[in-house]
Design an enzyme around this catalytic site. Structure first.
Site, PDB file in Angstrom:
ATOM      1  N   ILE A 175      13.625  -1.113   6.066  1.00  0.00           N
ATOM      2  CA  ILE A 175      13.689   0.347   5.927  1.00  0.00           C
ATOM      3  C   ILE A 175      12.278   0.936   6.047  1.00  0.00           C
ATOM      4  O   ILE A 175      12.080   1.976   6.678  1.00  0.00           O
ATOM      5  CB  ILE A 175      14.378   0.746   4.605  1.00  0.00           C
ATOM      6  CG1 ILE A 175      15.835   0.296   4.622  1.00  0.00           C
ATOM      7  CG2 ILE A 175      14.293   2.253   4.365  1.00  0.00           C
ATOM      8  CD1 ILE A 175      16.587   0.501   3.315  1.00  0.00           C
ATOM      9  N   GLY A 176      11.304   0.249   5.459  1.00  0.00           N
ATOM     10  CA  GLY A 176       9.915   0.708   5.584  1.00  0.00           C
ATOM     11  C   GLY A 176       9.521   0.870   7.043  1.00  0.00           C
ATOM     12  O   GLY A 176       8.914   1.874   7.448  1.00  0.00           O
ATOM     13  N   VAL A 209      14.478   4.316  -3.351  1.00  0.00           N
ATOM     14  CA  VAL A 209      15.505   3.865  -2.397  1.00  0.00           C
ATOM     15  C   VAL A 209      16.003   2.478  -2.801  1.00  0.00           C
ATOM     16  O   VAL A 209      17.184   2.172  -2.688  1.00  0.00           O
ATOM     17  CB  VAL A 209      14.920   3.837  -0.969  1.00  0.00           C
ATOM     18  CG1 VAL A 209      15.942   3.307   0.033  1.00  0.00           C
ATOM     19  CG2 VAL A 209      14.436   5.226  -0.557  1.00  0.00           C
ATOM     20  N   GLY A 210      15.096   1.640  -3.291  1.00  0.00           N
ATOM     21  CA  GLY A 210      15.442   0.250  -3.627  1.00  0.00           C
ATOM     22  C   GLY A 210      16.485   0.173  -4.735  1.00  0.00           C
ATOM     23  O   GLY A 210      16.397   0.886  -5.736  1.00  0.00           O
ATOM     24  N   ARG A 215      24.414  -8.970 -12.970  1.00  0.00           N
ATOM     25  CA  ARG A 215      23.861  -7.617 -12.907  1.00  0.00           C
ATOM     26  C   ARG A 215      22.654  -7.461 -13.833  1.00  0.00           C
ATOM     27  O   ARG A 215      21.655  -6.840 -13.483  1.00  0.00           O
ATOM     28  CB  ARG A 215      24.938  -6.606 -13.284  1.00  0.00           C
ATOM     29  CG  ARG A 215      24.533  -5.192 -12.955  1.00  0.00           C
ATOM     30  CD  ARG A 215      25.576  -4.220 -13.392  1.00  0.00           C
ATOM     31  NE  ARG A 215      25.724  -4.237 -14.842  1.00  0.00           N
ATOM     32  CZ  ARG A 215      26.266  -3.250 -15.545  1.00  0.00           C
ATOM     33  NH1 ARG A 215      26.743  -2.209 -14.929  1.00  0.00           N
ATOM     34  NH2 ARG A 215      26.355  -3.321 -16.839  1.00  0.00           N
ATOM     35  N   HIS A 269      24.565   5.577  -7.144  1.00  0.00           N
ATOM     36  CA  HIS A 269      24.577   5.042  -5.780  1.00  0.00           C
ATOM     37  C   HIS A 269      25.148   3.630  -5.845  1.00  0.00           C
ATOM     38  O   HIS A 269      24.417   2.646  -5.868  1.00  0.00           O
ATOM     39  CB  HIS A 269      23.172   5.035  -5.179  1.00  0.00           C
ATOM     40  CG  HIS A 269      23.119   4.250  -3.885  1.00  0.00           C
ATOM     41  ND1 HIS A 269      23.762   4.659  -2.746  1.00  0.00           N
ATOM     42  CD2 HIS A 269      22.540   3.079  -3.577  1.00  0.00           C
ATOM     43  CE1 HIS A 269      23.571   3.768  -1.794  1.00  0.00           C
ATOM     44  NE2 HIS A 269      22.837   2.791  -2.273  1.00  0.00           N
ATOM     45  N   GLN A 314       5.181  -0.198 -11.286  1.00  0.00           N
ATOM     46  CA  GLN A 314       4.892   0.824 -10.257  1.00  0.00           C
ATOM     47  C   GLN A 314       4.886   2.221 -10.881  1.00  0.00           C
ATOM     48  O   GLN A 314       4.043   3.054 -10.538  1.00  0.00           O
ATOM     49  CB  GLN A 314       5.917   0.742  -9.113  1.00  0.00           C
ATOM     50  CG  GLN A 314       5.674  -0.496  -8.245  1.00  0.00           C
ATOM     51  CD  GLN A 314       6.591  -0.594  -7.035  1.00  0.00           C
ATOM     52  OE1 GLN A 314       7.470   0.243  -6.837  1.00  0.00           O
ATOM     53  NE2 GLN A 314       6.389  -1.612  -6.230  1.00  0.00           N
ATOM     54  N   ARG A 374      19.797  -8.752  -4.698  1.00  0.00           N
ATOM     55  CA  ARG A 374      20.657  -9.617  -5.519  1.00  0.00           C
ATOM     56  C   ARG A 374      20.779 -10.970  -4.838  1.00  0.00           C
ATOM     57  O   ARG A 374      21.225 -11.058  -3.695  1.00  0.00           O
ATOM     58  CB  ARG A 374      22.040  -8.984  -5.655  1.00  0.00           C
ATOM     59  CG  ARG A 374      22.928  -9.716  -6.654  1.00  0.00           C
ATOM     60  CD  ARG A 374      24.334  -9.148  -6.593  1.00  0.00           C
ATOM     61  NE  ARG A 374      24.440  -7.864  -7.253  1.00  0.00           N
ATOM     62  CZ  ARG A 374      24.869  -7.696  -8.513  1.00  0.00           C
ATOM     63  NH1 ARG A 374      25.209  -8.730  -9.236  1.00  0.00           N
ATOM     64  NH2 ARG A 374      24.965  -6.503  -9.033  1.00  0.00           N
ATOM     65  N   GLY A 393       7.357  -1.690  -0.012  1.00  0.00           N
ATOM     66  CA  GLY A 393       8.204  -2.477   0.882  1.00  0.00           C
ATOM     67  C   GLY A 393       7.891  -2.134   2.326  1.00  0.00           C
ATOM     68  O   GLY A 393       8.771  -2.143   3.188  1.00  0.00           O
ATOM     69  N   ASP A 425      24.700   8.391   1.162  1.00  0.00           N
ATOM     70  CA  ASP A 425      26.127   8.526   0.835  1.00  0.00           C
ATOM     71  C   ASP A 425      26.626   9.910   1.272  1.00  0.00           C
ATOM     72  O   ASP A 425      27.719  10.050   1.822  1.00  0.00           O
ATOM     73  CB  ASP A 425      26.335   8.337  -0.668  1.00  0.00           C
ATOM     74  CG  ASP A 425      25.679   7.056  -1.153  1.00  0.00           C
ATOM     75  OD1 ASP A 425      26.075   5.986  -0.690  1.00  0.00           O
ATOM     76  OD2 ASP A 425      24.732   7.132  -1.962  1.00  0.00           O
TER      77      ASP A 425
END
Ligand code: NAX
Length: 340
Positions: A17-18, A130-131, A99, A189, A113, A93, A12, A161
């Site tokens: 975030i990357g 992280v994803g 879900r 998380h 991956q 999402r 990513g 968190d």
């Protein structure tokens, strides 16, 4: 200065975030000022231009520690020889997505991956997911990397968190964040996580619970604040950031990912921190689940270890159990897909 660079892969790499991660890693914030790095950015074809643009900017920073930047959409190239893999890219999402659909879409990313990491990564690779849904994505990646890479090399990020919890306590107690030790995030998380301050202490080893009672006017007031304000605020902070900022947490997420890897690699030093690691049955959590626990690292290459023996009261146990039940349900959902 060590001459052989450490290969760090960010998936990513064209995302938010990357982008926030790579400059700090290249500046030495994650592995220290004497460890050169080689960055590999993995993207899907639609994200390649953004990652390539970020790579141009990295070059323009002329970071002394940055040896090389590769941008690729091929997982085998991205993970070849990697020592630290930060799996950030995930399927968000979409509206109307159940879900189960989200778990399935992400299993379709983290399975391949994990397999690629098993095939070509350094034998001593460390992987942080992280994803989202981060814990179960890590479970899928670890299962897919087996048997080439031991499952305990995989973890998921709950340090954001943890840092959020510390930030809230620092504000209410009017102390600096580094004065607060031994906060714990238990579980997933997600909104079910349990931010626990019952073991947390100040520098003189006095209890945070006592400090809260003093500050807020007694034990009952402190307990009410924890239940009604602190826990929901920490667990719902991601949504609060989206509401106020109009976009999800980015710099704070990247900062937490850096804290997670830095402490794992170089040592956590003060007391405990929180990370989601593969359960070996600690605290009754089913073996193999990727669950957030109190952890510590000596920085000796053995990674995070779970700190055992902490006590729960009944209410804390119920909160933790609810989050573990959610992890079990997520695991069962990906099992039903034939992924595990
Ligand atoms: P962005 O949408 O900005 O970036 C994600 C990037 O991943 C995109 O560029 C996309 O093209 C890429 N991507 C998608 N599939 C890929 C694949 N198969 N291989 C490589 N790259 C792929 O999202 P961003 O804000 O960076 O967030 C990334 C992830 O972090 C999301 O799943 C998000 O939910 C999660 N978060 C996790 C947090 C945590 O504490 N664990 C907190 C922050 C964040 O919410």
């Amino acid at each position: 200065m060590a001459s052989e660079p450490t290969t760090v892969t960010i998936t990513g790499g064209g995302g938010q975030i990357g982008y926030a991660l790579m400059f700090r890693i290249a500046a030495g914030d994650m592995l220290g000022p004497d460890r050169p790095v080689r960055l590999r950015l993995l993207e899907i074809p639609q994200g390649m231009r953004a990652a390539e643009g970020a790579a141009l900017e990295l070059q323009d920073c002329a970071f002394p520690l940055l040896r090389e930047v590769d941008v690729t959409d091929d997982p085998l190239t991205a993970f070849n020889g990697t020592r630290i893999a930060m799996l950030v890219g995930a399927r968000p999402r979409a509206a109307g997505m159940e879900r189960g659909d989200l778990l399935a879409a992400n299993a379709g990313i983290f399975g391949p991956q994990g397999k690629a990491i098993g095939a070509v990564a350094d034998g001593d690779v460390r992987v942080v997911v992280v994803g989202n849904p981060a814990n179960t994505n890590a479970l899928v990646a670890a299962a897919s990397a087996a048997p080439d890479i031991p499952a305990d090399r995989f973890s998921a990020l709950t340090r954001l968190d943890h840092n959020r919890a510390v930030g809230q306590l620092a504000e209410v107690l009017d102390v600096t964040p580094d004065e607060i030790a031994d906060v714990v995030i238990w579980g997933n998380h997600s909104a079910t996580q349990f931010p626990d301050v019952s073991h947390a202490i100040l520098p003189d080893a006095s209890s945070i619970l006592d400090a809260l009672a003093e500050r807020l006017g007694g034990e009952a007031a402190a307990a009410a604040w924890l239940d009604d304000v602190f826990i929901p605020r920490v667990a719902g902070r991601g949504a609060e950031i989206i509401e106020v900022r109009g976009s999800s947490s980015v710099a704070s997420a990247a900062n937490a990912a850096i804290d997670h890897v830095r402490d794992e690699q170089l040592g956590s030093h003060r007391g405990m921190t929180s990370a989601a690691v593969v359960s070996r049955g600690e605290y009754g959590v089913p073996e193999g689940l990727v669950c957030s626990f109190p952890v510590t690292s000596r920085g000796d290459g053995h990674g995070y270890r779970v700190i055992e023996g902490l006590r729960f009261d009944d209410r804390a146990r119920a909160r933790f159990s609810a989050s573990v039940d959610e992890l079990v349900a997520e695991r069962d959902a990906v099992r039903a897909l034939g992924v595990l």
